[in-house]
Every structure is written in structure tokens, then in C-alpha cells.
Scaffold this active site. Structure first.
Site, PDB file in Angstrom:
ATOM      1  N   GLN A 129       3.921   0.700   0.347  1.00  0.00           N
ATOM      2  CA  GLN A 129       3.830  -0.707  -0.066  1.00  0.00           C
ATOM      3  C   GLN A 129       4.440  -1.593   1.013  1.00  0.00           C
ATOM      4  O   GLN A 129       5.642  -1.558   1.235  1.00  0.00           O
ATOM      5  CB  GLN A 129       4.598  -0.873  -1.385  1.00  0.00           C
ATOM      6  CG  GLN A 129       4.676  -2.290  -1.907  1.00  0.00           C
ATOM      7  CD  GLN A 129       5.359  -2.331  -3.255  1.00  0.00           C
ATOM      8  OE1 GLN A 129       4.854  -1.840  -4.243  1.00  0.00           O
ATOM      9  NE2 GLN A 129       6.548  -2.910  -3.302  1.00  0.00           N
ATOM     10  N   SER A 168       9.291   2.672   1.728  1.00  0.00           N
ATOM     11  CA  SER A 168       9.292   4.085   1.356  1.00  0.00           C
ATOM     12  C   SER A 168       7.923   4.675   1.668  1.00  0.00           C
ATOM     13  O   SER A 168       6.897   3.998   1.520  1.00  0.00           O
ATOM     14  CB  SER A 168       9.561   4.248  -0.142  1.00  0.00           C
ATOM     15  OG  SER A 168      10.731   3.583  -0.518  1.00  0.00           O
ATOM     16  N   GLU A 227       5.910  -1.694 -10.660  1.00  0.00           N
ATOM     17  CA  GLU A 227       6.947  -1.059  -9.858  1.00  0.00           C
ATOM     18  C   GLU A 227       8.242  -0.927 -10.658  1.00  0.00           C
ATOM     19  O   GLU A 227       8.908   0.107 -10.623  1.00  0.00           O
ATOM     20  CB  GLU A 227       7.206  -1.891  -8.600  1.00  0.00           C
ATOM     21  CG  GLU A 227       8.308  -1.323  -7.710  1.00  0.00           C
ATOM     22  CD  GLU A 227       8.521  -2.167  -6.464  1.00  0.00           C
ATOM     23  OE1 GLU A 227       8.456  -3.405  -6.577  1.00  0.00           O
ATOM     24  OE2 GLU A 227       8.746  -1.592  -5.397  1.00  0.00           O
TER      25      GLU A 227
END
Length: 385
Positions: free
Chosen positions: A113, A148, A231
Site C-alpha cells: 500500500q 509493509s 485496514e
């Protein structure tokens, strides 16, 4: 169209298993499960589902697990499954869904993301990454941070500013970026724990086809809100058994090391256990709400509780252990795809838990969301909309 019931879905799984060996080719099995509509049962046919009620997903998952079928390693592709997939299903075109959803679900293509930026802080809408139209492509320049999975991902959901002349929440467009495209550079970002779970991502003249734009030009912020709400559920609402997660580590330590106990800490351990159980049940309730529709701002409360509890519990564990709790096991540089909160030392858990109040939205931002959108309190004055 047949009515979808738990019995019917169990029958479909049994029929599928008669012709597909769960101990055979893993990827082939998962692809076939997707094509049979038994991946996300609430998705439409063709997108891994049957159009069934989402509450029946657990029935299908349990039937496959009982047969020893491989799962799609959900923790390895948490961003793809938890954030990209629900956003694509809601906002992407039919062609985009057909291209991306199957390899995403099977885990053959991992996702990251590209949202956070170095100078935007918690104010995501202040992002500076620019995308400029050039024929059939967009040319993207900018820098992202705290990403990440960027070192593993094939695809990224990307926010970029396409019109700097309008208010900051407008003029943002949502794209899918190929992480193997020329101009994408990923650098490890070493953390307090010694490992590099996160990355910086530099985008220099990266060409993104207009066919990879999700939604209308300039309307990316509205689409990003879908991603952000999912999320927070993905981070704070993970299913846990009673005494699961970090409170289980603390409870076992309390029971197995009576010599460490003090009267004051007894009170703190009890309080943390009760709060952890309340948070677990709240997360369970939230997942039921999500199964009935899109997640709402309530996910912010669950994520906030998760962050505060992890920090409180990891601090208690270190305090209980005294000098022993200050020993860190290893500062070696690693590139994990997720933190090993239960397999490492108390010090690792304490240090890694500091990040819980930043990732997926800072606690300050989440408190504002809760105040305004859950409790209905007056909004903070803003001049930037």
C-alpha cells in the site's frame, strides 16, 4: 438462482473435494477453489464467489480446513486480502477485478500500500506524490514511507495527486502500481527492533497505465476511505481465541513464574486481561458487522484498543521480568513480512508494540474519527477542505 444455505455450501465443498486433491498442487487447488466460487463466497460469480451471504464464509473455510486443504496464507498477503481486495471489488472495473482478484486471493501476487509519505505525517491527504497524464499513461514521481511488504509485493495500491490546484482532499487519484515497473526503488527501513519490516519506496518517472486507475480522476480520497476502514478492521479485528495474542503470553508468565508477582502488578494484570477480553469480543462483533456490509468508522475504535492494549501488556511483561525483561534476543537485520510478536522476547514485543499506535492510522487520528463519526461530537475547524 438457488438459495444459499450452510448445508448447500457444505455440499458444494464436498463435491469440489471429490475432484480436487487438497494434498496436490497447492496453487492449482487454490485457483480451482477461486473459479468454483468458494474463495470469497459473498463475491459475485467470476470474482471468486457465489453471491452468497458473507456470514457463510466461515462455513466454507471450516469445511476446507477440516479436509486439510491449503489456505492462501492470509497473514503473508494481509494488505492484498484485507485492504486491496475489498477496495477493488467495490470500486474497480469488471476487467480490473478479473485481472487482479484471482492471483491476489491465491497468494501468487502479493500487494502493498503506497499511501504514507515522509512529510504528510498523519495527514494523509497532504500527500505530494504527483501523477501527470502522458498519453495512455500517468507518470508518477514521489516518495512513500512505512510501506509493509514493498520488498515482496508485485502490486501496490497507490494514491497520487493529479490536480494540485484544488483543495487537498480533492485532486487525488487512486491507482494500482506495478512494483516491478522501471523507476520503482524499494529501500529497507530499519526499525527499533533491529529488523526492517517496513520500506521507503521512491517513484521516479514510473509509468502507470490509465487502465490501472481505479475510479474517476480526482476522486481517489473517497476510494481511499474504503481502504482505510478495511485496514483498521484488518489490524485491530483479527480473530483471536480467549487469552490469545499478547495477553496470553502475559497470563502464562503470571501463572508459571509466581516469584515475579507483586500485589500492585496483580491488579494491573487483571485489568489488562479484562480489557483484552472486551477488545476481543468487540472485534468479534465488528467482524459480524463487516460480514453484513462495508466496515464503518467503528473499526477505528477496535484498532485504537488493539494498539493501546499491546503497549500496555508488553510494558507489564517487561516490568514483571525486571532485568531479565531488558534482554533483547537479536539485533540482526531481518526482512520479515509480519512481526513475530509471540515467538520473540519480551523486549522485542515491547519495542515492536510502539509501532502499533502509528501503523494503520495514528491513535490521534483515530480518536478524531471516533469523536466525529461515531460519537457525533462537533468536528474540528478545518480550512483545508
Amino acid at each position: 438462482m438457488p438459495e444459499h444455505t450452510a448445508d448447500r455450501l457444505r455440499g458444494l465443498v464436498a463435491e469440489f473435494l471429490r475432484t480436487h486433491d487438497p494434498r496436490g498442487d497447492r496453487a492449482g487447488f487454490l485457483r480451482a477453489r477461486f473459479d468454483a466460487g468458494l474463495a470469497w463466497v459473498h463475491h459475485p460469480p467470476g470474482h471468486g464467489g457465489l453471491g452468497a451471504p458473507p456470514q457463510l464464509q466461515a462455513v466454507v473455510d471450516a469445511a476446507f480446513a477440516e479436509a486439510g486443504a491449503p489456505d492462501n496464507r492470509p497473514r503473508r498477503n494481509s494488505i492484498g486480502l484485507g485492504m486491496a481486495a475489498p477496495t477493488l471489488l467495490r470500486h474497480a472495473t469488471e476487467a480490473q477485478c478479473r485481472r487482479w482478484l484471482r492471483p491476489l486471493w491465491t497468494g501468487e501476487e502479493l500487494w502493498c500500500q503506497l499511501f504514507s509519505e515522509p512529510e504528510a505525517g498523519s495527514d494523509l491527504a497532504s500527500l505530494r506524490t504527483r501523477a501527470v497524464r502522458d498519453g495512455a499513461d500517468w507518470v508518477v514521481d514521489g516518495q512513500k514511507v512505512w510501506t509493509s511488504m514493498a520488498h515482496e509485493a508485485r502490486w501496490a495500491i497507490l494514491l497520487a495527486r493529479t490536480d494540485p490546484a484544488v483543495a487537498k482532499h480533492r485532486g487525488i487519484t487512486y491507482f494500482v502500481c506495478d512494483m516491478t515497473a522501471p523507476g520503482v526503488q524499494v529501500r529497507p527501513l530499519r526499525q527499533l527492533t533491529g529488523e526492517a519490516e517496513f520500506n521507503e519506496v521512491f517513484l521516479t518517472g514510473v509509468r502507470v497505465p490509465d487502465a490501472h486507475r481505479v475510479g474517476a480522476v480526482g476522486e481517489g480520497w473517497q476510494i481511499a476511505r474504503t481502504t482505510l476502514m478495511n485496514e483498521r478492521v484488518a489490524i485491530g479485528g483479527r480473530p483471536l481465541p480467549r487469552e490469545g495474542g499478547m495477553v496470553g503470553v502475559l497470563a502464562r508468565l503470571w501463572r508459571e513464574r509466581p516469584e515475579l508477582r507483586t500485589a500492585g502488578l496483580h491488579e494491573e494484570v487483571l485489568r489488562s486481561w479484562v480489557r483484552a477480553e472486551a477488545a476481543r469480543l468487540s472485534a468479534l462483533r465488528l467482524r459480524q458487522l463487516v460480514a453484513a456490509g462495508a466496515p464503518g468508522p467503528e473499526g477505528s475504535a477496535v484498532k485504537l484498543s488493539f494498539a493501546e492494549l499491546n503497549q500496555r501488556i508488553s510494558g507489564l511483561e517487561v516490568e514483571l521480568l525486571g532485568a531479565e525483561g531488558l534482554r533483547h534476543d537479536d539485533w540482526a537485520m531481518r526482512r520479515p513480512v509480519e512481526p513475530d510478536l509471540l515467538g520473540r522476547t519480551a523486549t522485542y514485543r515491547y519495542l515492536r508494540a510502539r509501532g502499533n499506535s502509528i501503523e494503520g492510522g495514528t491513535s490521534e487520528i483515530l480518536r478524531t474519527v471516533i469523536a466525529e463519526r461515531v460519537l457525533g461530537l462537533p468536528a474540528e475547524p478545518r480550512v483545508d477542505r
